[in-house]
Scaffold this motif. Structure first.
Motif, short mmCIF file in Angstrom:
data_model
loop_
_atom_site.label_atom_id
_atom_site.label_comp_id
_atom_site.label_asym_id
_atom_site.label_seq_id
_atom_site.Cartn_x
_atom_site.Cartn_y
_atom_site.Cartn_z
N ARG A 97 2.28 6.94 -6.77
CA ARG A 97 1.34 8.00 -7.16
C ARG A 97 1.94 9.39 -6.95
N ALA A 98 2.58 9.57 -5.81
CA ALA A 98 3.20 10.87 -5.51
C ALA A 98 4.28 11.18 -6.53
N LEU A 99 5.07 10.19 -6.90
CA LEU A 99 6.11 10.39 -7.90
C LEU A 99 5.52 10.74 -9.26
N GLU A 129 0.83 -1.21 0.00
CA GLU A 129 0.00 0.00 0.00
C GLU A 129 0.86 1.26 0.00
N LEU A 130 1.92 1.25 0.79
CA LEU A 130 2.81 2.42 0.83
C LEU A 130 3.57 2.60 -0.49
N ARG A 131 3.94 1.50 -1.12
CA ARG A 131 4.61 1.59 -2.43
C ARG A 131 3.69 2.24 -3.46
N VAL A 132 2.41 1.87 -3.44
CA VAL A 132 1.44 2.45 -4.37
C VAL A 132 1.31 3.96 -4.11
N LYS A 133 1.23 4.35 -2.85
CA LYS A 133 1.12 5.77 -2.51
C LYS A 133 2.36 6.53 -2.98
N VAL A 146 8.15 12.66 -0.23
CA VAL A 146 8.97 12.58 0.98
C VAL A 146 8.18 11.90 2.10
N ASP A 147 6.93 12.27 2.24
CA ASP A 147 6.08 11.70 3.29
C ASP A 147 5.93 10.19 3.11
#
Length: 178
Positions: A32-34, A25-29, A43-44
């Protein structure tokens, strides 16, 4: 012969499947941010993912990930996610054995969190730095960090104050064995 490394109160995932889902889940977030070019979100999410990846045996992956995004964190020194990023980076360095370098980044995260009064982060940095110092057998410094962190957690009514109390108890045991 060198003394064995003491791993002081390191976090390990209790549920491997939930841990793996959280990582995904964090990898997906982060992806998306990238893709959207959102540096603050990058960064978050890198800090969150790096923090989760520090649990063995993934600490080296955490360090690689965080190094990749360190320039973005450096560009956001007034934003709280950068403080969390440096804390995760310091912990990844600690977990991979680079404790002297970790001290530099724990100090950086502590400086930012103190300057901007990010008390929750400040308490966490003090606790994590205390663990790293305990692993280096720098017991007086570790005790100071744990004590400061506990005081903040009490002030914040943070439920993790019990973890700080346990750390101080474990530290006392280590000192008695030394």
């Amino acid at each position: 012969m060198a003394e064995p490394v003491v791993e002081f109160m390191r976090h390990t995932a209790r549920d491997a499947e939930a841990h793996a889902r959280g990582i995904n889940e964090l990898r997906v977030k982060l992806e998306r941010a990238l893709l959207t070019g959102d540096t603050l979100a990058t960064v978050d999410h890198a800090a969150d993912l790096g923090s989760v990846l520090t649990t063995d045996p993934k600490a080296l992956n955490a360090l690689r990930l965080l190094r990749k995004h360190s320039a973005a964190a450096e560009a956001l020194p007034h934003d709280e996610p950068a403080g969390w990023f440096w804390s995760a980076y310091a912990t990844a360095l600690q977990y991979t054995g680079a404790r002297a370098e970790a001290d530099i980044y724990f100090a950086k995260a502590l400086s930012l969190s103190s300057a901007f009064r990010w008390s929750r982060l400040q308490a966490l940095v003090l606790h994590h730095w205390g663990r790293s110092l305990a692993e280096q057998r720098r017991y007086s410094e570790a005790e100071s960090r744990f004590t400061e962190g506990l005081a903040l957690r009490v002030q914040l009514n943070d439920p993790r104050q019990e973890s700080a109390r346990r750390a101080l108890g474990h530290l006392a045991e280590l000192r008695n064995q030394a």
